[in-house]
Scaffold this motif. Sequence first.
Motif, PDB file in Angstrom:
ATOM      1  N   GLY A  31     -47.603  57.361 111.461  1.00 60.84           N
ATOM      2  CA  GLY A  31     -48.631  57.815 110.529  1.00 60.84           C
ATOM      3  C   GLY A  31     -49.983  57.958 111.201  1.00 60.84           C
ATOM      4  N   SER A  32     -50.272  57.084 112.165  1.00 62.66           N
ATOM      5  CA  SER A  32     -51.569  57.168 112.831  1.00 62.66           C
ATOM      6  C   SER A  32     -51.604  58.271 113.883  1.00 62.66           C
ATOM      7  CB  SER A  32     -51.917  55.827 113.469  1.00 62.66           C
ATOM      8  OG  SER A  32     -51.008  55.533 114.498  1.00 62.66           O
ATOM      9  N   LEU A  33     -50.454  58.795 114.281  1.00 59.62           N
ATOM     10  CA  LEU A  33     -50.435  59.891 115.251  1.00 59.62           C
ATOM     11  C   LEU A  33     -51.017  61.175 114.677  1.00 59.62           C
ATOM     12  CD1 LEU A  33     -47.043  59.458 117.123  1.00 59.62           C
ATOM     13  CD2 LEU A  33     -49.331  58.989 117.960  1.00 59.62           C
ATOM     14  N   THR A  34     -50.994  61.313 113.373  1.00 58.09           N
ATOM     15  CA  THR A  34     -51.590  62.508 112.767  1.00 58.09           C
ATOM     16  C   THR A  34     -53.107  62.482 112.875  1.00 58.09           C
ATOM     17  OG1 THR A  34     -51.608  61.443 110.600  1.00 58.09           O
ATOM     18  CG2 THR A  34     -49.680  62.782 111.157  1.00 58.09           C
ATOM     19  N   ASP A  35     -53.658  61.310 113.141  1.00 57.62           N
ATOM     20  CA  ASP A  35     -55.112  61.193 113.277  1.00 57.62           C
ATOM     21  C   ASP A  35     -55.603  61.560 114.679  1.00 57.62           C
ATOM     22  OD1 ASP A  35     -55.095  60.286 110.679  1.00 57.62           O
ATOM     23  OD2 ASP A  35     -55.051  58.172 111.277  1.00 57.62           O
ATOM     24  N   VAL A  36     -54.719  61.701 115.646  1.00 58.69           N
ATOM     25  CA  VAL A  36     -55.138  61.969 117.030  1.00 58.69           C
ATOM     26  C   VAL A  36     -54.422  63.209 117.578  1.00 58.69           C
ATOM     27  CG1 VAL A  36     -55.847  59.646 117.668  1.00 58.69           C
ATOM     28  CG2 VAL A  36     -53.446  60.239 117.753  1.00 58.69           C
ATOM     29  N   PRO A  37     -54.788  64.395 117.105  1.00 59.95           N
ATOM     30  CA  PRO A  37     -54.115  65.602 117.610  1.00 59.95           C
ATOM     31  C   PRO A  37     -54.441  65.871 119.071  1.00 59.95           C
ATOM     32  CG  PRO A  37     -55.933  66.199 116.194  1.00 59.95           C
ATOM     33  CD  PRO A  37     -55.800  64.713 116.104  1.00 59.95           C
ATOM     34  N   TYR A  38     -55.586  65.368 119.566  1.00 60.59           N
ATOM     35  CA  TYR A  38     -55.930  65.600 120.962  1.00 60.59           C
ATOM     36  C   TYR A  38     -54.981  64.863 121.904  1.00 60.59           C
ATOM     37  CZ  TYR A  38     -60.172  67.454 118.953  1.00 60.59           C
ATOM     38  OH  TYR A  38     -61.060  68.197 118.231  1.00 60.59           O
ATOM     39  N   LEU A  39     -54.379  63.790 121.416  1.00 59.76           N
ATOM     40  CA  LEU A  39     -53.405  63.068 122.220  1.00 59.76           C
ATOM     41  C   LEU A  39     -52.203  63.954 122.533  1.00 59.76           C
ATOM     42  CD1 LEU A  39     -52.472  60.371 123.484  1.00 59.76           C
ATOM     43  CD2 LEU A  39     -51.372  59.881 121.302  1.00 59.76           C
ATOM     44  N   PHE A  40     -51.729  64.695 121.545  1.00 59.96           N
ATOM     45  CA  PHE A  40     -50.599  65.589 121.764  1.00 59.96           C
ATOM     46  C   PHE A  40     -50.938  66.687 122.755  1.00 59.96           C
ATOM     47  CE2 PHE A  40     -49.302  64.069 117.457  1.00 59.96           C
ATOM     48  CZ  PHE A  40     -48.174  63.382 117.890  1.00 59.96           C
ATOM     49  N   VAL A  41     -52.133  67.228 122.657  1.00 52.97           N
ATOM     50  CA  VAL A  41     -52.563  68.272 123.583  1.00 52.97           C
ATOM     51  C   VAL A  41     -52.661  67.709 124.993  1.00 52.97           C
ATOM     52  CG1 VAL A  41     -54.457  69.839 124.148  1.00 52.97           C
ATOM     53  CG2 VAL A  41     -53.739  69.560 121.777  1.00 52.97           C
ATOM     54  N   GLY A  42     -53.221  66.517 125.121  1.00 48.65           N
ATOM     55  CA  GLY A  42     -53.335  65.881 126.428  1.00 48.65           C
ATOM     56  C   GLY A  42     -51.983  65.578 127.044  1.00 48.65           C
ATOM     57  N   VAL A  43     -51.045  65.097 126.240  1.00 49.82           N
ATOM     58  CA  VAL A  43     -49.695  64.807 126.747  1.00 49.82           C
ATOM     59  C   VAL A  43     -49.005  66.095 127.172  1.00 49.82           C
ATOM     60  CG1 VAL A  43     -47.410  63.993 126.047  1.00 49.82           C
ATOM     61  CG2 VAL A  43     -49.422  62.652 125.502  1.00 49.82           C
ATOM     62  N   ALA A  44     -49.162  67.175 126.409  1.00 48.55           N
ATOM     63  CA  ALA A  44     -48.549  68.450 126.770  1.00 48.55           C
ATOM     64  C   ALA A  44     -49.136  68.998 128.064  1.00 48.55           C
ATOM     65  CB  ALA A  44     -48.731  69.462 125.638  1.00 48.55           C
ATOM     66  N   LEU A  45     -50.460  68.931 128.212  1.00 48.61           N
ATOM     67  CA  LEU A  45     -51.077  69.390 129.458  1.00 48.61           C
ATOM     68  C   LEU A  45     -50.668  68.514 130.639  1.00 48.61           C
ATOM     69  CD1 LEU A  45     -54.658  70.349 128.258  1.00 48.61           C
ATOM     70  CD2 LEU A  45     -52.802  71.879 128.944  1.00 48.61           C
ATOM     71  N   GLY A  46     -50.595  67.219 130.430  1.00 55.55           N
ATOM     72  CA  GLY A  46     -50.142  66.311 131.487  1.00 55.55           C
ATOM     73  C   GLY A  46     -48.719  66.612 131.914  1.00 55.55           C
ATOM     74  N   ALA A  47     -47.866  66.932 130.954  1.00 58.58           N
ATOM     75  CA  ALA A  47     -46.483  67.273 131.287  1.00 58.58           C
ATOM     76  C   ALA A  47     -46.420  68.558 132.105  1.00 58.58           C
ATOM     77  CB  ALA A  47     -45.653  67.417 130.018  1.00 58.58           C
ATOM     78  N   CYS A  48     -47.238  69.538 131.762  1.00 57.49           N
ATOM     79  CA  CYS A  48     -47.265  70.783 132.541  1.00 57.49           C
ATOM     80  C   CYS A  48     -47.752  70.526 133.962  1.00 57.49           C
ATOM     81  CB  CYS A  48     -48.162  71.812 131.853  1.00 57.49           C
ATOM     82  SG  CYS A  48     -47.486  72.454 130.327  1.00 57.49           S
ATOM     83  N   VAL A  49     -48.795  69.730 134.110  1.00 55.32           N
ATOM     84  CA  VAL A  49     -49.317  69.421 135.442  1.00 55.32           C
ATOM     85  C   VAL A  49     -48.275  68.675 136.266  1.00 55.32           C
ATOM     86  CG1 VAL A  49     -51.047  68.028 136.667  1.00 55.32           C
ATOM     87  CG2 VAL A  49     -51.737  69.485 134.771  1.00 55.32           C
ATOM     88  N   MET A  50     -47.619  67.688 135.657  1.00 50.19           N
ATOM     89  CA  MET A  50     -46.595  66.927 136.379  1.00 50.19           C
ATOM     90  C   MET A  50     -45.410  67.819 136.754  1.00 50.19           C
ATOM     91  SD  MET A  50     -47.737  63.970 136.909  1.00 50.19           S
ATOM     92  CE  MET A  50     -46.297  63.105 137.429  1.00 50.19           C
TER      93      MET A  50
END
Length: 153
Positions: A31-50
């Motif tokens: 439920g608290s993950l909906t409050d941090v959409p920037y976390l999802f963007v950061g994880v997606a960008l990190g996955a692309c970089v890795m």
Amino acid sequence: MPNMPWNHTMEAAVKSGPEGQMITRFVEACGSLTDVPYLFVGVALGACVMGFVYLLCLKCFTSFLVWSSIYGSSLVLLLLGAGFLCTAQNLTGHQADSPLYKEYEPEQAHLYSFILGGVSAGIGFLILCLACCLRSSINLACKSVECFLVYYI
């Protein structure tokens, strides 16, 4: 669906049990993950970089990774087979400490040690023989992966 009354005692038992706290924490975290959409963007960008870092490493070390995995797996299997065969012959004097000899009768454990040692050593030799026979094909596959990565990266 039949109209049955809600069993609140079962819900309370699940929520108050040892797994209930973990389930409650998981639901609260989701439920608290909906409050941090920037976390999802950061994880997606990190996955692309890795992913790109992995591809760059693969471009530089393709042959090393392939041959080290082939020789490493065959070496592990050969050593495992030698260990089982040494245990079966009691060359180290610690046959009684082996889990096989603690679990099974001595005759059965002796047979299982021979079988496991022979099979793992045989698979190790088979991998080495196949690597020697298919050396040019493996090298060609490594070079084709390197060329693909040079072209696209």
